[in-house]
Each structure stands twice: as structure tokens, then as C-alpha cells.
Enzyme design. Structure first.
Site, PDB file in Angstrom:
ATOM      1  CD  GLU A 188       0.183  -1.304   3.148  1.00 18.37           C
ATOM      2  OE1 GLU A 188       0.501  -1.371   4.341  1.00 18.37           O
ATOM      3  OE2 GLU A 188       0.206  -2.300   2.386  1.00 18.37           O
ATOM      4  CG  HIS A 224      -6.034  -5.698   1.775  1.00 20.79           C
ATOM      5  ND1 HIS A 224      -6.575  -6.201   2.937  1.00 20.79           N
ATOM      6  CD2 HIS A 224      -4.735  -5.404   2.058  1.00 20.79           C
ATOM      7  CE1 HIS A 224      -5.648  -6.212   3.883  1.00 20.79           C
ATOM      8  NE2 HIS A 224      -4.516  -5.741   3.376  1.00 20.79           N
ATOM      9  CD  GLU A 225      -2.406  -4.019  -0.698  1.00 17.68           C
ATOM     10  OE1 GLU A 225      -1.913  -3.213   0.103  1.00 17.68           O
ATOM     11  OE2 GLU A 225      -2.373  -5.251  -0.509  1.00 17.68           O
ATOM     12  CG  HIS A 270      -3.308  -0.891   3.869  1.00 16.69           C
ATOM     13  ND1 HIS A 270      -3.115  -1.028   5.222  1.00 16.69           N
ATOM     14  CD2 HIS A 270      -3.107  -2.125   3.332  1.00 16.69           C
ATOM     15  CE1 HIS A 270      -2.815  -2.280   5.501  1.00 16.69           C
ATOM     16  NE2 HIS A 270      -2.811  -2.977   4.376  1.00 16.69           N
ATOM     17  CD  GLU A 316      -1.990  -5.438   6.680  1.00 17.28           C
ATOM     18  OE1 GLU A 316      -3.059  -5.525   6.043  1.00 17.28           O
ATOM     19  OE2 GLU A 316      -0.950  -4.945   6.194  1.00 17.28           O
ATOM     20  CG  ASP A 335       9.690  -9.885   7.574  1.00 19.39           C
ATOM     21  OD1 ASP A 335       8.487  -9.618   7.392  1.00 19.39           O
ATOM     22  OD2 ASP A 335      10.594  -9.461   6.842  1.00 19.39           O
ATOM     23  CE1 TYR A 389      -2.706  -8.410   5.366  1.00 19.41           C
ATOM     24  CE2 TYR A 389      -1.414  -9.674   6.951  1.00 19.41           C
ATOM     25  CZ  TYR A 389      -1.486  -8.799   5.883  1.00 19.41           C
ATOM     26  OH  TYR A 389      -0.320  -8.324   5.322  1.00 19.41           O
TER      27      TYR A 389
END
Length: 636
Positions: free
Chosen positions: A280, A304-305, A308, A327, A385, A393
Site C-alpha cells: 500500500e 484491500h490496498e 490502507h 491489517e 517478519d 488480517y
């Protein structure tokens, strides 16, 4: 006690960057970016001794300021802190501004940039580069206070022999002008950008290659614009895939929440090694080419993006431990958009699809259960990460759906979302601030009735709970999933029938949408005991398109099903086929599946069946994956 981001070595609470100007030269031969970053900082105290920047694998050339600088010993995850001393003679007071210019260049080990050979692009004529700075890789693109707790405006002058894009408004040359009329690949052109909206450092983005632009049709009365960037060889397919829906997603979202603030919402379709479905980046969403299904069946990634733009890019998590605020809210709004544009059943259907991904993610972290939480207590220097999964999400959006249903439906939640964004516009927050606002809003807009409802909700279990199940039951409308469930039942009921006597046919799927096929395959995966290997072989011949479809969502679920077969001979039959699909060497391939949603579980499943085969294909193609993907595949 002051809450700070555990993944930064900067002292942003003492002195904070407000604006950065980048001056960059792209050297395609050496694969480095050289130039400078000029920070405009504001002190939050009297007489700060130093300013600390995050860096990772950068070659620092000089610092322009009265004082000394040192590059401290590297931390395995966080990199090396660049300490710039602030001499007493500067007499810096609380609220004073300080400017620091740092000359540097990236190195070949830069984790933020993926450099692609021309052979890895669609046109195969020019090299390509793109950045991926989330969660903490911006520090390898430039010296920064690399934390979402700090939001900055930025500008950039980028000189390159290939068109260059940034996550900002283009100042010059015009987007419609291809390389300012100069010769691509030979002539250097300076591209100027400005981002006037303060954003977290992970949204700083750069891409460069043989890129062209095609604007989408403007919507009447809208000041913002949308359009598509891609290589010349894929611009028409990219434009067709996204032009119908992109502007409408932004339009409906700002109607439901607040006006879109970034001026431009463009999409860039990247080469195959891009490790995510989408990113995003402000003004310029990066997209994977795996979305080019040719039937617009996967364009909801854009929903979705685009969402954001409100959750993440506007109201931002203060650190990775509260990533669900980005998210979970974004996924929740994405599915509201699906409901507005395609009907409420489509919204519920998306939750059904997402629930399988959530189940898999929760199982993945059974041995590290803190990553099953919405609020993750990271230790200092822990790699965020390592916790990247569907949990923030899907668990996050299910929590919000649960709250919606408890509080009275969308007609109650939409005004709340608008107030939430207006309250925290442009800020970085943590979950406790969200929760205080939630209670405050509903005490003022519902009184005792709504507060009684909230007080009965187990926030501790939702936010900090672990385990394989949600803290409360969340049911979905199965209208669109029913035909998939019925077909699964037919296959399940046939397990004692010899394959020679089965009567399934390709027409079984004639009226199925792509998402209904996905649910069919995912539900088959959940059967216990699983289907016999002989039935999977029969299915492979009957529904032969599963082995050849260009829809990566279907293909990945198919391989997930057959590679997990208890019949190891059957699983082995598909292992090499799956490996070739992931690395893009099968006949008629659409290219490498660099998107981690596909390559990570793909290699993991192949490794379970034939570890030597998985290692062979990964090592032979490792250089073609983005550094982030290669790192995580190796860890898997």
C-alpha cells in the site's frame, strides 16, 4: 513508562525527523543507489546529546553537521545505529529545528531493493528495481528513524536512465511523458517527487524500469486521480484488469469513512519476484502480476490496498506489535467494500475464504504461541517478519466483525469508523489507545446499553489470547459457499467407491466462480481422514484445469491438497510439477511465483514430500526471489 518501538535503535522520542529529502542516482551497472538524505528534525527536549538513525548495510560517506558521527556495531536484525553528536554549541532547545545531511550509498546486500536482470522482466530489454520497506527495511534504502511511530513528509530527486517512480506526487516530468522524451536505457532523466502527507518510513517506495502509464477514467467531481503503471508488454492487460474497479473502491471507501487525502491512487504491476500480493505505498500501490487472471477475479486485492489509505497510511500502528490495527481494520473495510459493490453474501464469502488461512496460520505458530496473538509482545531486536502471517488480517477482521454484530450492525460501526479515523488522523497509535477511544465513542453514542455490551466482551482473550480457535463463535452466511460444500460432500461420500466407478466430470465446476473453486479445494484439505490418493489422481484427470490454470489462488490450493496426501507416491507425482510452477520453468509459465503467499507454502509442502527436490529448485532459483522472500523461505 514511555512505550517505544522495539525494532528501532533511533532516539525518536528525544529528537524526531519531520521531513526527509532524498537525492538519488541509480547506478544500474553497480546495482547501487548513491546520494544523500537531508533530515529536518525537531527536538523534543533541551540539549539532546545526539540523534540516532537506523541504518542497515549502508555505506556512509559523510554527515554535514557540527559534530562527530559514528556507525555503531551491527545488530543482526536492526542493523547499525548511526550516531550523530549534537555539539553543545548548537544550543538545541525543545522545539528547535535541526538539519542533518547524510551522504551515503546502498550496497549489494541491501534488503529493501530487489534488482532484476532484464531476463526477469516481461519485456526482457531493460533491468528493473523495486523496493519493499515494510516492516523494517527502509533503513537499508537510507538512514532513517525507521519506525512507524515517526511519520514524515518526504521529497525525492531521482536520476536514472530508466523511468523512476516514488510513493509520492510527481512534480516532473509529467506521468504521461515517457522518460521525458529521452532515450530509455541511455539518457539520464531527473524525476522529482513530493509527498506532502506525513507517512511512516515503511511507505517510502522506489521503482525503476521500462515503465509506461495509462490513466483510468476520472470520476465526476473527484479531485483525485487513478491510473496504472506497468511494462509496455503488460500495460494493456494490467489496465483491463484494474480499470473497472480501482476508482470505485476509493470512491466508496471515502463515502463510508473520510475523504481520500493522497491526491493520486495509482497501481504499479511489478515483475514476478514481488513478494506480496500488494503493498500500500502511498499514492502508488505495488501489485503482483499473479493478479492478472484475465477475468478480474482477483482485483479485490486492490480493495484491500486502497483501504490502507485510511488504516495504516493515515491511522498507523505505532510498532509491529500492534500490526493488527493496520491489517485487521484494512481487511474489515475491504470486505465492507465488497459488500457494498457485490452484495452482503460476497462480503461473508470472503470471511469464509480467509478463515482457512487463519486456521493454517494459527497451526503454524503452535510452537510459538505468542505469534497467535493480535497484540504481540516483541522483545528488543526481535524480527517482526518472523510473525508475518494471516493472523493480524483474519483474526483482527473477525474481531471487528464480532464487535459489529454485538454492537448493532454496520449502521452502528460505520459512524464509529469515521470518528476513529477523524480522531487519530495522521497519528501512530497502539491498541490501548484504540480501546479507550472505542469505549469513549460508544459511551457518547449509545450510552449504558453499548457500554454494557462492551464490558461483556473478553478483550483480553481477543487481543492477548493464544490457541487455534477464536475467543468467540463467528458464523458466516454460506450462500455462495454451499455449492462448493455440496461438491466436497459428494467426493467425501465417494471415498469407498473405486475410481473406475466414479462419475464426476469437468462440468461439475461449470458454474463455479474462481473463489468457489478455492473454497472447494480448501474444504477438501480440511477433510479428516483425507481423500484417498487414488481419488486425487482421478480428480487431477477429471478437473485437469487445476494443473494448468493461470489463476495462482487455485493452483496453490490444488498443490496444497495433493502434496499433503497421505499417499506418498501420489504426493511425489506432483512435487516436481509444483516446483516448476513456483519457480516459473513449466511450459507456458506466467513466471516465477515470487509472492510469498505462494512460494513459501509451496516450497514447504514440496520439502515435506522430497526435501532434496525442494532444495535443488530453491538453490537454482534463489537469486530470482526478492531478498525478503529468499530469507524467509530459507528459514522455513
Amino acid at each position: 513508562m514511555l512505550a517505544t518501538d522495539p525494532t528501532t535503535q533511533s532516539n525518536y522520542w528525544e529528537i524526531t525527523t519531520t521531513h526527509v529529502h532524498f537525492d538519488w542516482d541509480i547506478d544500474w551497472t553497480k546495482r547501487i543507489i548513491s546520494g544523500s538524505a537531508t533530515h529536518s528534525l525537531t527536538s523534543k527536549m533541551d540539549s539532546p546529546a545526539e540523534v540516532l538513525f537506523d541504518t542497515q548495510l549502508l555505506d556512509i560517506k559523510s554527515v554535514e553537521l557540527v559534530g562527530q558521527y559514528t556507525l555503531r556495531e551491527p545488530h543482526e536484525v536492526m542493523g547499525s545505529a548511526l550516531a550523530v553528536s549534537l555539539e553543545p554549541s548548537l544550543n538545541v532547545k525543545n522545539g528547535d529545528g535541526v538539519n542533518v545531511t547524510i551522504a551515503y550509498r546502498t550496497t549489494e546486500k541491501c534488503t529493501a531493493i530487489g534488482w532484476l536482470d532484464k531476463e526477469q522482466t516481461a519485456g526482457k530489454k531493460f533491468p528493473f528495481l523495486f523496493s519493499q520497506c515494510q516492516p523494517i527495511y527502509a533503513r537499508s534504502l537510507g538512514p532513517l528513524q525507521d519506525t512507524p511511530s515517526v511519520k514524515i513528509t518526504y521529497s525525492a530527486n531521482v536520476r536514472s536512465t530508466l523511468p523512476a517512480l516514488c510513493s509520492a506526487l510527481r512534480v516532473s516530468p509529467p506521468s504521461e511523458s515517457i522518460h521525458d522524451g529521452k532515450k530509455i536505457g541511455e539518457d539520464v532523466v531527473e524525476y522529482k517527487y513530493n509527498q506532502p502527507i506525513a507517512i511512516p518510513s515503511y511507505l517510502i517506495a522506489l521503482a525503476s524500469g521500462n515503465l509506461v502509464y495509462k490513466p483510468f477514467d476520472p470520476l465526476p467531481g473527484k479531485s483525485w486521480k487513478t491510473g496504472c503503471w506497468a511494462e509496455p508488454e503488460t500495460i494493456d492487460a494490467s489496465y483491463w484488469e484494474f480499470h473497472k474497479d480501482t476508482a470505485h473502491y476509493v470512491d466508496v471507501a471515502e463515502t463510508l469513512v473520510t475523504p481520500y487525502e493522497f491526491g493520486v491512487y495509482d497501481v504499479l504491476v511489478l515483475p514476478p519476484s514481488f513478494p506480496y500480493g500488494g503493498m500500500e505505498n502511498a499514492c502508488l500501490t505495488f501489485l503482483t502480476p499473479t493478479l492478472l487472471a484475465g477475468d478480474r477475479s482477483l482485483v479485490d486485492v486492490v480493495a484491500h490496498e486502497a483501504s490502507h489509505s485510511w488504516f495504516g497510511n493515515n491511522v498507523t500502528t505505532a510498532d509491529s506489535g500492534h500490526f493488527w490495527l493496520n491489517e485487521g481494520f484494512t481487511t474489515y473495510l475491504e470486505r465492507i467494500l465488497q459488500g457494498e459493490l457485490h452484495g452482503s453474501a460476497e462480503r461473508e464469502f470472503s470471511y469464509i475464504i480467509g478463515r482457512k488461512a487463519l486456521t493454517d496460520a494459527l497451526k503454524q505458530y503452535e510452537n510459538k504461541p505468542k505469534y497467535q496473538r493480535l497484540v504481540i509482545p516483541y522483545t528488543f531486536g526481535e524480527d517482526p517478519d518472523d510473525a508475518y502471517s494471516s493472523v493480524p488480517y483474519e483474526k483482527g477482521s473477525n474481531f471487528l466483525l464480532y464487535l459489529e454484530r454485538q454492537l448493532g450492525g454496520l449502521q452502528v460501526m460505520l459512524p464509529y469508523l469515521k470518528d476513529y479515523v477523524n480522531t487519530f488522523r495522521g497519528q501512530s497509535i497502539r491498541t490501548d489507545e484504540w480501546q479507550k477511544h472505542l469505549f469513549k465513542y460508544f459511551s457518547e453514542n449509545g450510552g449504558k446499553e453499548k457500554l454494557d455490551i462492551l464490558n461483556k466482551i473478553d478483550f483480553e482473550a481477543w487481543l492477548h489470547g493464544e490457541g487455534l480457535e477464536l475467543p468467540a463463535s463467528v458464523e458466516y452466511d454460506t450462500t455462495l459457499a454451499q455449492k462448493a460444500y455440496d461438491l466436497v460432500k459428494a467426493w467425501n461420500d465417494s471415498r469407498s467407491t473405486p475410481p473406475s466407478s466414479l462419475n464426476f466430470s469437468e462440468s461439475d465446476l461449470k458454474d463455479f466462480s474462481s473463489n468457489q473453486i478455492v473454497v472447494f479445494l480448501e474444504t477438501l484439505q480440511s477433510l479428516s481422514p483425507p481423500l484417498p490418493g487414488s481419488h486425487l489422481q482421478y480428480m487431477s484427470k477429471t478437473y485437469s484445469s487445476f494443473n494448468t490454470t493461470g489463476n495462482a489462488e487455485i493452483r496453490s490450493r490444488w498443490y496444497g491438497l495433493v502434496l499433503e496426501s497421505e499417499d506418498k507416491e501420489v504426493a511425489s507425482e506432483f512435487a516436481e510439477q509444483a516446483a516448476k510452477w513456483v519457480v516459473g520453468t513449466e511450459k507456458g509459465s506466467t513466471g516465477l511465483k515470487g509472492r510469498m503467499k505462494f512460494c513459501r507454502p509451496g516450497f514447504k509442502s514440496i520439502h515435506k514430500v522430497n526435501s532434496d527436490l525442494a532444495i535443488k529448485y530453491f538453490e537454482a532459483n534463489k537469486q530470482y526471489f526478492h531478498p525478503i522472500a529468499a530469507k524467509l523461505i530459507s528459514k522455513d
